[in-house]
Design a protein around this motif. Structure first.
Motif, PDB file in Angstrom:
ATOM      1  N   GLU A  84     -12.895  17.002 -26.532  1.00 21.88           N
ATOM      2  CA  GLU A  84     -12.567  17.912 -27.627  1.00 21.88           C
ATOM      3  C   GLU A  84     -11.494  17.258 -28.495  1.00 21.88           C
ATOM      4  N   THR A  85     -11.624  17.416 -29.808  1.00 22.43           N
ATOM      5  CA  THR A  85     -10.595  16.980 -30.742  1.00 22.43           C
ATOM      6  C   THR A  85     -10.330  18.109 -31.728  1.00 22.43           C
ATOM      7  N   TRP A  86      -9.077  18.265 -32.150  1.00 22.45           N
ATOM      8  CA  TRP A  86      -8.749  19.299 -33.107  1.00 22.45           C
ATOM      9  C   TRP A  86      -7.401  18.986 -33.758  1.00 22.45           C
ATOM     10  N   ASN A  87      -7.137  19.649 -34.876  1.00 21.16           N
ATOM     11  CA  ASN A  87      -5.884  19.490 -35.597  1.00 21.16           C
ATOM     12  C   ASN A  87      -5.005  20.719 -35.395  1.00 21.16           C
ATOM     13  N   ALA A  88      -3.702  20.479 -35.378  1.00 20.75           N
ATOM     14  CA  ALA A  88      -2.726  21.562 -35.273  1.00 20.75           C
ATOM     15  C   ALA A  88      -1.494  21.165 -36.083  1.00 20.75           C
ATOM     16  N   ASP A  89      -0.515  22.041 -36.128  1.00 23.53           N
ATOM     17  CA  ASP A  89       0.712  21.770 -36.874  1.00 23.53           C
ATOM     18  C   ASP A  89       1.812  21.256 -35.956  1.00 23.53           C
ATOM     19  N   CYS A  90       2.620  20.321 -36.464  1.00 22.90           N
ATOM     20  CA  CYS A  90       3.798  19.858 -35.723  1.00 22.90           C
ATOM     21  C   CYS A  90       4.863  20.948 -35.659  1.00 22.90           C
ATOM     22  N   ARG A 119      -6.021  25.593 -33.496  1.00 25.47           N
ATOM     23  CA  ARG A 119      -6.580  24.701 -34.511  1.00 25.47           C
ATOM     24  C   ARG A 119      -6.004  24.998 -35.895  1.00 25.47           C
ATOM     25  N   LYS A 120      -5.870  23.953 -36.697  1.00 29.34           N
ATOM     26  CA  LYS A 120      -5.519  24.063 -38.110  1.00 29.34           C
ATOM     27  C   LYS A 120      -6.367  23.040 -38.853  1.00 29.34           C
ATOM     28  N   SER A 121      -7.061  23.488 -39.889  1.00 29.53           N
ATOM     29  CA  SER A 121      -7.965  22.576 -40.599  1.00 29.53           C
ATOM     30  C   SER A 121      -7.217  21.444 -41.273  1.00 29.53           C
ATOM     31  N   ASN A 122      -5.998  21.702 -41.734  1.00 32.98           N
ATOM     32  CA  ASN A 122      -5.223  20.658 -42.408  1.00 32.98           C
ATOM     33  C   ASN A 122      -3.927  20.357 -41.669  1.00 32.98           C
ATOM     34  N   THR A 138      -3.030  15.562 -34.688  1.00 32.41           N
ATOM     35  CA  THR A 138      -4.415  15.474 -34.219  1.00 32.41           C
ATOM     36  C   THR A 138      -4.432  15.313 -32.704  1.00 32.41           C
ATOM     37  N   TYR A 139      -5.123  16.221 -32.042  1.00 31.60           N
ATOM     38  CA  TYR A 139      -5.206  16.204 -30.582  1.00 31.60           C
ATOM     39  C   TYR A 139      -6.581  15.721 -30.129  1.00 31.60           C
ATOM     40  N   SER A 140      -6.591  15.046 -28.994  1.00 30.80           N
ATOM     41  CA  SER A 140      -7.839  14.619 -28.367  1.00 30.80           C
ATOM     42  C   SER A 140      -7.697  14.769 -26.856  1.00 30.80           C
ATOM     43  N   LEU A 141      -8.697  15.373 -26.238  1.00 25.17           N
ATOM     44  CA  LEU A 141      -8.699  15.543 -24.788  1.00 25.17           C
ATOM     45  C   LEU A 141     -10.082  15.194 -24.259  1.00 25.17           C
TER      46      LEU A 141
END
Length: 283
Positions: free
Chosen positions: A233-239, A267-270, A274-277
């Motif tokens: 799984e990969t997804w974006n989030a905020d710092c 998740r955050k589209s922008n 970037t996370y990857s597991l």
């Protein structure tokens, strides 16, 4: 509530029907496991006037490799007549190696002090440790146990069961695994230390140390027809202004059954992180 319905259905299936099935479990004495988790980030800080001030970037990765050992004592076996099924299989940590890599860099975009080197901070560190106790893998086979039992029923009894028990509400077979650690490898996060340098007011650098929380990784997934326990799984989030960003990760596709939420951090589209597991249990 769904879990209570689920377990009562299993009890009903095993208690009501006289079954004749020679089932063999597929458990192994040792089960290999590989998990890789990574977060990469880049954030630009701005002044109140909107000018770019600092670029903050970095990465934090964790790789877990090793073996899990089958726990026969805590893996319940259900028997009725000559039918034997193992609805739950538990594998404990035998020996897991955890490699943690960390990098973080702060670059001055708008240098008011006119230092030659735009570098403001840099941290780098790598740690290799082991986990001998704590995390465990649970493989839940209740659904297949019930379905196997039903297939061996006489047609009339099979029809009655399917109409009265609501097979569609039975939670499917799934597996779940959780692990956490830091400086002291335990099930709860501990701080992790890395060394680095930081620019002083005279533009020279001094050695520094940074501490930040450890990690928690949770995986809860439905077992596909192939039986493979792997995925990515990969997804974006905020710092959210925190470096490194949160490394408390959970992935699940069991939300329709009232279990874990699918992603954490959300998740955050922008998002700027970037996370990857990626994981694999078994050969």
């Amino acid at each position: 509530m769904k879990s209570e319905i689920y377990f009562s259905q299993l009890a009903f299936a095993l208690a009501i029907f006289t079954l004749s099935l020679n089932a063999q479990t597929d458990n192994f004495e040792r089960l290999p496991v590989t998990i890789t988790a990574t977060v990469k980030w880049e954030e630009i800080t701005k002044s109140s006037e909107g000018f770019n001030l600092m670029k903050i970037s970095g990465s934090y990765s964790i790789t877990i490799d090793g073996l899990l050992k089958f726990n026969s004592k805590n893996s319940p076996i259900t028997s009725k007549g000559n039918m034997t099924v193992m609805p739950v299989e538990i594998y404990d940590s035998d020996l897991l190696t955890v490699t943690m890599d960390y990098e973080e860099e702060w670059i001055d975009i708008h240098d008011n002090r006119n230092c030659t080197d735009p570098l403001v901070k840099r941290y780098q560190g790598k740690t290799v440790q082991t986990i001998k106790t704590g995390p465990s893998l649970t493989i839940n086979n209740f659904s297949s146990a019930i379905r196997s039992s039903i297939q061996n029923l006489p047609p009339k009894e099979k029809e009655i069961y399917e109409k009265t028990s609501g097979m569609q509400s039975i939670i499917p077979d799934f597996y779940q695994f959780s692990v956490g650690g830091g400086n002291l490898m335990e099930t709860s996060p501990r701080e992790i230390n890395v060394r680095g340098v930081r620019r002083k007011t005279d533009c020279s650098f001094e050695e520094v140390e940074k501490r930040f929380p450890g990690f928690n990784i949770g995986i809860q997934m439905e077992i596909p027809e192939s039986g493979e326990m792997s995925g990515k799984e990969t997804w974006n989030a905020d710092c959210d202004g925190v470096f490194p960003p949160s490394f408390g990760l959970k992935v699940s596709n069991m939300t329709s059954h009232g279990m874990e939420k699918p992603f954490n951090p959300p998740r955050k589209s922008n998002g700027n992180a970037t996370y990857s597991l990626e994981w694999k249990f078994g050969l």
